[in-house]
Design an enzyme around this catalytic site. Structure first.
Site, PDB file in Angstrom:
ATOM      1  N   GLU A 172       0.835  -1.202   0.000  1.00 11.49           N
ATOM      2  CA  GLU A 172       0.000   0.000   0.000  1.00 11.49           C
ATOM      3  C   GLU A 172       0.870   1.253   0.000  1.00 11.49           C
ATOM      4  O   GLU A 172       0.553   2.237  -0.670  1.00 11.49           O
ATOM      5  CB  GLU A 172      -0.927  -0.011   1.218  1.00 11.49           C
ATOM      6  CG  GLU A 172      -1.864   1.191   1.271  1.00 11.49           C
ATOM      7  CD  GLU A 172      -2.823   1.111   2.446  1.00 11.49           C
ATOM      8  OE1 GLU A 172      -3.515   2.117   2.704  1.00 11.49           O
ATOM      9  OE2 GLU A 172      -2.867   0.062   3.113  1.00 11.49           O
TER      10      GLU A 172
ATOM     11  N   HIS B 200      10.690   8.695 -17.580  1.00 15.26           N
ATOM     12  CA  HIS B 200      10.036   7.508 -17.056  1.00 15.26           C
ATOM     13  C   HIS B 200       9.969   6.409 -18.105  1.00 15.26           C
ATOM     14  O   HIS B 200      10.047   6.659 -19.300  1.00 15.26           O
ATOM     15  CB  HIS B 200       8.640   7.866 -16.560  1.00 15.26           C
ATOM     16  CG  HIS B 200       8.660   8.779 -15.376  1.00 15.26           C
ATOM     17  ND1 HIS B 200       7.518   9.168 -14.717  1.00 15.26           N
ATOM     18  CD2 HIS B 200       9.682   9.383 -14.732  1.00 15.26           C
ATOM     19  CE1 HIS B 200       7.837   9.966 -13.716  1.00 15.26           C
ATOM     20  NE2 HIS B 200       9.131  10.111 -13.715  1.00 15.26           N
TER      21      HIS B 200
ATOM     22  N   GLU C 159       7.559   4.624 -19.175  1.00 13.71           N
ATOM     23  CA  GLU C 159       6.456   4.726 -20.139  1.00 13.71           C
ATOM     24  C   GLU C 159       6.855   5.602 -21.327  1.00 13.71           C
ATOM     25  O   GLU C 159       6.566   5.283 -22.476  1.00 13.71           O
ATOM     26  CB  GLU C 159       5.210   5.304 -19.459  1.00 13.71           C
ATOM     27  CG  GLU C 159       4.650   4.446 -18.339  1.00 13.71           C
ATOM     28  CD  GLU C 159       5.210   4.789 -16.975  1.00 13.71           C
ATOM     29  OE1 GLU C 159       4.570   4.463 -15.970  1.00 13.71           O
ATOM     30  OE2 GLU C 159       6.312   5.387 -16.918  1.00 13.71           O
TER      31      GLU C 159
ATOM     32  N   CYS D 233       2.492   8.260 -13.844  1.00  8.27           N
ATOM     33  CA  CYS D 233       2.271   9.586 -13.274  1.00  8.27           C
ATOM     34  C   CYS D 233       1.361  10.372 -14.228  1.00  8.27           C
ATOM     35  O   CYS D 233       1.016   9.897 -15.307  1.00  8.27           O
ATOM     36  CB  CYS D 233       3.598  10.314 -13.073  1.00  8.27           C
ATOM     37  SG  CYS D 233       4.447  10.723 -14.636  1.00  8.27           S
TER      38      CYS D 233
ATOM     39  N   CYS E 160       2.961  11.015 -17.769  1.00  7.21           N
ATOM     40  CA  CYS E 160       3.007   9.816 -18.603  1.00  7.21           C
ATOM     41  C   CYS E 160       1.608   9.383 -19.010  1.00  7.21           C
ATOM     42  O   CYS E 160       1.392   8.923 -20.143  1.00  7.21           O
ATOM     43  CB  CYS E 160       3.714   8.687 -17.860  1.00  7.21           C
ATOM     44  SG  CYS E 160       5.501   8.925 -17.699  1.00  7.21           S
TER      45      CYS E 160
END
Length: 222
Positions: free
Chosen positions: A59, A95, A97, A125, A128
């Site tokens: 989490e 990133h 992605e 994010c 992205c």
């Protein structure tokens, strides 16, 4: 084995001893300058220790400041071609992605169809996610399914809006089930040389965390 694309370095000063050496230096300099100005790692299989830490669907993702993206790219034309591999990044730089669309699939040919599946340690994010949305809107022949281990900053309204936009653009966003983690382990994780492939061992809270994130994603995308 993974390969690093390193930052460009400045060419050394000084005149070459001969024309051939000078030409070679020019080629090397050009090659360096063609590389992206950030560190990105690509390969076919990632180390098991990275998978066990980075993909864990906790989490609170304290210390997990990288994105690991495993991909299956199926290109359908007269013949179907499938490629696979992984990308990892530093969050302080570009990133994974972005790197996929910049290096693995920089252009979608209109005569071909592309089915892409990502298995990613965490969801994209906002920046992205917006890039993914724009790419899918621009390329109707691209189908993208993203399987994520965790949701990144899902409480933020801006992030929720970005994920909804991805869905509207046709992206299928899913939370990784225990079976998906096992698939990544079998297909994208390095096994010790000289040893038989080790079976995937689920962590204690893998099913509970999957259900937690699945509920949150359903609330966001309803």
């Amino acid at each position: 084995m993974a390969e690093k694309q390193e930052e460009p370095s400045n060419a050394q000063n000084g005149e070459p001893d001969n024309a051939e050496e000078g030409e070679e230096k020019k080629k090397k300099k050009l090659k360096r300058e063609d590389l992206p100005p950030f560190e990105i790692v690509t390969g076919e299989r990632l180390p098991a220790i990275f998978f066990k830490f980075q993909f864990r669907n906790v989490e609170y993702s304290s210390g997990r400041n990288k994105t690991f993206l495993c991909y299956v790219l199926e290109t359908q034309g007269k013949e179907s071609v499938t490629s696979r591999g992984y990308l990892e990044d530093e969050h302080a730089a570009a990133h994974a992605e972005m790197a996929f669309f910049n290096t693995i699939l920089p252009k979608c040919e209109s005569s071909l169809r592309y089915n892409v599946t990502w298995y990613v340690s965490s969801s994209p994010c906002v920046t992205c996610a917006d890039r993914i949305t724009e790419t899918l809107k621009k390329n109707k022949n691209l189908r993208l399914t993203i399987m994520v281990g965790r949701l990144f900053m899902w409480e933020e309204p801006e992030m929720q809006a970005a994920l909804k936009n991805m869905k509207s653009a046709g992206c299928k966003l899913r939370i990784m089930k225990p079976q998906d983690f096992e698939y990544v382990w079998q297909n994208f994780v390095e096994q010790e040389e000289g040893e038989e492939a080790k079976a995937f061992v689920p962590w204690e809270d893998i099913q509970e965390n999957f259900q937690y994130y699945e509920e949150k994603l359903a609330e966001i995308l309803h």
